[in-house]
Motif scaffolding. Structure first.
Motif, PDB file in Angstrom:
ATOM      1  N   UNK A 144     -41.199  43.982 -38.916  1.00 28.45           N
ATOM      2  CA  UNK A 144     -41.949  42.937 -38.224  1.00 28.45           C
ATOM      3  C   UNK A 144     -42.752  43.571 -37.096  1.00 28.45           C
ATOM      4  N   UNK A 145     -43.988  43.104 -36.938  1.00 27.43           N
ATOM      5  CA  UNK A 145     -44.924  43.697 -35.981  1.00 27.43           C
ATOM      6  C   UNK A 145     -45.569  42.604 -35.125  1.00 27.43           C
ATOM      7  N   UNK A 175     -50.749  37.841 -29.561  1.00 24.17           N
ATOM      8  CA  UNK A 175     -51.839  37.156 -30.257  1.00 24.17           C
ATOM      9  C   UNK A 175     -51.888  37.501 -31.751  1.00 24.17           C
ATOM     10  N   UNK A 176     -51.088  38.482 -32.177  1.00 21.87           N
ATOM     11  CA  UNK A 176     -51.111  38.939 -33.569  1.00 21.87           C
ATOM     12  C   UNK A 176     -49.699  39.203 -34.047  1.00 21.87           C
ATOM     13  N   UNK A 177     -49.409  38.863 -35.301  1.00 20.29           N
ATOM     14  CA  UNK A 177     -48.114  39.187 -35.898  1.00 20.29           C
ATOM     15  C   UNK A 177     -48.325  39.650 -37.337  1.00 20.29           C
ATOM     16  N   UNK A 178     -47.367  40.414 -37.842  1.00 20.91           N
ATOM     17  CA  UNK A 178     -47.411  40.864 -39.228  1.00 20.91           C
ATOM     18  C   UNK A 178     -46.000  41.168 -39.698  1.00 20.91           C
ATOM     19  N   UNK A 179     -45.811  41.127 -41.007  1.00 24.40           N
ATOM     20  CA  UNK A 179     -44.528  41.472 -41.625  1.00 24.40           C
ATOM     21  C   UNK A 179     -44.816  42.323 -42.852  1.00 24.40           C
ATOM     22  N   UNK A 236     -50.274  39.092 -42.405  1.00 24.87           N
ATOM     23  CA  UNK A 236     -50.619  39.106 -40.989  1.00 24.87           C
ATOM     24  C   UNK A 236     -51.168  37.734 -40.605  1.00 24.87           C
ATOM     25  N   UNK A 237     -51.041  37.386 -39.333  1.00 22.82           N
ATOM     26  CA  UNK A 237     -51.524  36.084 -38.858  1.00 22.82           C
ATOM     27  C   UNK A 237     -51.889  36.182 -37.384  1.00 22.82           C
ATOM     28  N   UNK A 238     -52.877  35.372 -36.981  1.00 19.08           N
ATOM     29  CA  UNK A 238     -53.256  35.328 -35.570  1.00 19.08           C
ATOM     30  C   UNK A 238     -53.358  33.897 -35.053  1.00 19.08           C
ATOM     31  N   UNK A 239     -52.947  32.942 -35.876  1.00 14.57           N
ATOM     32  CA  UNK A 239     -52.923  31.543 -35.445  1.00 14.57           C
ATOM     33  C   UNK A 239     -51.483  31.065 -35.295  1.00 14.57           C
ATOM     34  N   UNK A 240     -51.268  30.145 -34.381  1.00 10.34           N
ATOM     35  CA  UNK A 240     -49.923  29.623 -34.143  1.00 10.34           C
ATOM     36  C   UNK A 240     -49.407  28.853 -35.354  1.00 10.34           C
ATOM     37  N   UNK A 241     -48.092  28.960 -35.575  1.00  7.27           N
ATOM     38  CA  UNK A 241     -47.429  28.163 -36.597  1.00  7.27           C
ATOM     39  C   UNK A 241     -47.532  28.697 -38.004  1.00  7.27           C
TER      40      UNK A 241
END
Length: 245
Positions: free
Chosen positions: A110-111, A117-121, A91-96
């Motif tokens: 993929x989520x 503002x949030x992504x996860x795989x 999971x990540x919440x920072x760009x790039x």
């Protein structure tokens, strides 16, 4: 390099794709864009393929690869990445900062949140799916499940995924509705499992109703996808998601 871009109403800031075996430098059983460093391919070719992916995707930071073990651990991606942590989701919440999972029949999920503002795989083979890797990923995102969008990437289709009765029993013990995701196989004591439907059921139970994708079969499309169930020794595709600046 052919990639599959999710057809979902994610915010513009969310970038996501799944690779196919098209492009790349690997040969033989791994011919194409093999991204798995653990499958017996030449390390230099895998590294070059990963570089091609990063260049094509336009991801600025280094790619955060995982050592996947069919578990439910979620790795929080940061710029301090060093090596491949043992995890089956990120999971990540920072760009790039890209969250990446590798598959060759297992289901990549993929989520993102609706606010972008949030992504996860997540890497969801049947073991990880049954043990709760999707629920763990949702929890790690830290937002309300109703705010999450999910996309189901290329995986083994329901006409090809034969499993034993113990797999069916494990899912039914957790969720009675899972009975609809299994039909009897032509082989006695075996079942054909719909991993896409199993994932939708798990996501719905967790409160995620906005679910997209699920139309590919890695097993049946030899030209386009790697498939461990079909070929044994083979390469790996990647599904990745990140936030643009």
């Amino acid at each position: 390099m052919e990639t599959i871009v999710p057809n979902w109403p994610a915010p513009a800031r969310v970038r996501a794709l799944s690779t196919t075996r098209d492009g790349g430098l690997s040969q033989g059983a791994f011919a194409g864009l093999n991204l798995g460093a653990h499958v017996g391919d030449e390390a230099a070719l895998v590294e070059a393929n990963r570089g091609l992916l990063q260049q094509a995707a336009g991801i600025p930071g280094r790619l955060n690869w995982l050592n996947q073990v069919h578990g439910i651990a979620v790795h929080p991606v940061s710029n301090e990445y060093d090596g491949a942590p043992e995890a089956d989701a990120a999971c990540a919440h920072e760009a790039g900062l890209a969250c990446i999972v590798m598959t060759a029949d297992c289901l990549p999920v993929l989520l993102c949140d609706r606010a972008g503002t949030l992504v996860a795989a997540a890497h969801a083979g049947w073991r990880g799916l049954q043990n709760g890797v999707l629920e763990a990923s949702i929890k790690a995102m830290g937002c309300k499940p109703a705010e999450i969008l999910a996309w189901l990437g290329p995986a083994i289709g329901p006409s090809a995924f034969e499993v034993g009765g113990e797999v069916r029993d494990a899912f039914l013990a957790e969720q009675a509705e899972a009975v609809a995701a299994f039909i009897p196989s032509a082989n006695e004591g075996k079942w054909l499992a719909d991993i896409y439907q199993l994932a939708r059921l798990r996501l719905a139970r967790a409160g995620v109703s906005a679910v997209y994708g699920g139309e590919h079969c890695t097993f049946s499309d030899r030209e386009r996808f790697y498939s461990y169930r079909r070929d044994g020794q083979t390469g790996r595709m990647a599904s990745l998601i990140w936030l643009a600046e």
